[in-house]
Design an enzyme around this catalytic site. Structure first.
Site, PDB file in Angstrom:
ATOM      1  N   TYR A  98     -26.336  -9.642   9.555  1.00  0.00           N
ATOM      2  CA  TYR A  98     -26.511 -10.017  10.959  1.00  0.00           C
ATOM      3  C   TYR A  98     -26.045  -8.901  11.894  1.00  0.00           C
ATOM      4  O   TYR A  98     -26.571  -8.747  12.994  1.00  0.00           O
ATOM      5  CB  TYR A  98     -25.775 -11.320  11.257  1.00  0.00           C
ATOM      6  CG  TYR A  98     -26.501 -12.536  10.739  1.00  0.00           C
ATOM      7  CD1 TYR A  98     -27.486 -13.156  11.500  1.00  0.00           C
ATOM      8  CD2 TYR A  98     -26.229 -13.046   9.472  1.00  0.00           C
ATOM      9  CE1 TYR A  98     -28.169 -14.263  11.033  1.00  0.00           C
ATOM     10  CE2 TYR A  98     -26.899 -14.159   8.987  1.00  0.00           C
ATOM     11  CZ  TYR A  98     -27.873 -14.758   9.762  1.00  0.00           C
ATOM     12  OH  TYR A  98     -28.556 -15.852   9.278  1.00  0.00           O
ATOM     13  N   GLU A 140     -25.397 -21.219   6.335  1.00  0.00           N
ATOM     14  CA  GLU A 140     -25.732 -20.545   5.076  1.00  0.00           C
ATOM     15  C   GLU A 140     -24.533 -20.523   4.129  1.00  0.00           C
ATOM     16  O   GLU A 140     -24.699 -20.666   2.907  1.00  0.00           O
ATOM     17  CB  GLU A 140     -26.238 -19.135   5.376  1.00  0.00           C
ATOM     18  CG  GLU A 140     -27.625 -19.141   6.009  1.00  0.00           C
ATOM     19  CD  GLU A 140     -27.927 -17.929   6.862  1.00  0.00           C
ATOM     20  OE1 GLU A 140     -27.290 -16.873   6.654  1.00  0.00           O
ATOM     21  OE2 GLU A 140     -28.801 -18.027   7.751  1.00  0.00           O
TER      22      GLU A 140
END
Length: 394
Positions: A98, A140
């Protein structure tokens, strides 16, 4: 929840960012793959990148998330985030990726919007990004903990079944001899293959067997590109994979899962290869002795193109209260219908919970018909194969 200052800035700049989001995501991917070519080779779907659909999906999700933060500041868009997180988890996306995305996305924003990106604007959109990213990372993490962690597992092909001229079913067992965990009907696995040019490409395929079976089973439709290249992975699986070969499979993921703990009326509607998750749902209902009413609807080009048709019919036939409606564009047999799926004269019971899977035009048409028949939008669940462009277009 956005801070008041950031919310005001995002509200003021959303039209400009939204208008340029397509250019921004295109520049983002160009930068990302230039810096990290291994991501395109081994993680991202090269076909979707070539077609531009992945870029549309990213643009749609960012715009939808920002809009939701402004319109519903006290509520997180959990349904949207869950769908993205399940796909990421099936690919093994890691938290540190990310930061890589952030670096190249914000560089792309500055390149496209130029001087309009003041420090205040950058800070506000940075807040939007990390609200979304951190929410996905948390979801996640939970998914990985529930499944035993990211990373593929080797599975040996034990059977290959030619369903139609363009659909093949593969049945596999763990190559390591370990256990096969149950999955939730409607979920998919990521399948990784190494292509002739050395690229490791990954695709998602719905599991089509019963959730408690001792093998994994999924069906693959060969993608004919037409104006675009043929599907890389589907073509490879059709042409080269035989019993005895080993494939890499993720654990099962996916948020379109059957919820049938009571006798709620159900409607399972599919088109084309969208039949695959419906087969697992019907298998689950049949094996569990479901007593509620079930309406089964499917559309295809012809009976010969209807993959898993025997299973579709057999599982529905095992239910105590099921109506089956098959629509074919040509060669419709007695007991089936000619044309596209049309719910006009199909009874939809009050309180129906609907599950849809197929191309976007099918999903939109069936969803609209269900709402017109009184089905609550929140009771309509869908899956679209490939990048989810619903967000980009709705």
């Amino acid at each position: 929840m956005l801070t008041e200052q950031s919310a005001a800035t995002v509200r003021a700049t959303l039209p400009a960012v939204g208008a340029a989001i397509g250019e921004i995501t295109e520049r983002f991917y160009d930068r990302l793959f230039a810096a990290h070519p291994e991501l395109l080779r081994d993680l991202f779907n090269r076909g979707n990148q070539a077609a531009g659909t992945q870029r549309q999906a990213l643009a749609g999700s960012i715009a939808a998330f920002a809009t939701h933060l402004l319109d519903h500041p006290d509520r997180r868009p959990d349904a949207m985030l869950a769908r993205i997180a399940h796909k990421h988890a099936s690919l093994g996306v890691a938290p540190e990726q990310y930061q890589v995305v952030h670096e190249h996305l914000f560089a792309a924003i500055v390149e496209i919007l130029g001087e309009a990106v003041t420090p205040e604007v950058a800070a506000a959109w940075d807040e939007v990004y990390w609200l979304m990213a951190n929410a996905l990372i948390a979801i996640e993490k939970r998914l990985y903990e529930e499944s035993g962690g990211p990373g593929p597992r080797p599975w040996e092909v034990v059977e290959r079944v030619e369903e139609t001229t363009d659909v093949v079913t593969f049945r596999l067992r763990p190559a390591d001899g370990g256990p096969v965990t149950a999955f939730r009907a409607g979920q998919y696995v990521s399948v990784g293959v190494t292509l002739p040019d050395g690229a490791r490409q990954i695709r998602q395929y719905s599991l089509t067997g019963a959730p408690a079976e001792s093998v994994r089973q999924f069906s693959v439709k060969r993608v004919h590109g037409g104006a675009t290249p043929d599907g890389e992975v589907s073509t490879h699986l059709h042409a080269h994979v035989r019993p005895g070969d080993v494939l890499e499979l993720s654990e099962p993921y996916g948020d379109l899962v059957l919820d049938a703990g009571d006798d709620t009326p159900l409607l399972l509607a599919s088109a084309g290869i969208g039949v695959t998750p419906m087969i697992a749902m019907l298998a689950c209902l049949a094996e569990g002795g479901y007593q509620g009413p079930v309406t089964v609807v499917h559309g295809d080009r012809s009976p010969a193109d209807h993959a898993l048709r025997a299973d579709h019919t057999a599982y529905a036939g095992k239910l105590s209260d099921a109506d089956t409606h098959f629509f074919y564009e040509r060669d419709a047999a007695p007991g089936t219908r000619t044309g596209l799926v049309d719910l006009t004269d199909i009874a939809v019971r009050p309180g129906t919970r609907a599950y849809l899977c197929g191309p976007l035009p099918f999903l939109r048409a069936v969803r609209a018909q269900l709402i017109a028949k009184g089905v609550a939008p929140a009771a309509i669940h869908y899956e679209v194969f490939g990048p989810d462009l619903w967000l980009a277009q709705d």
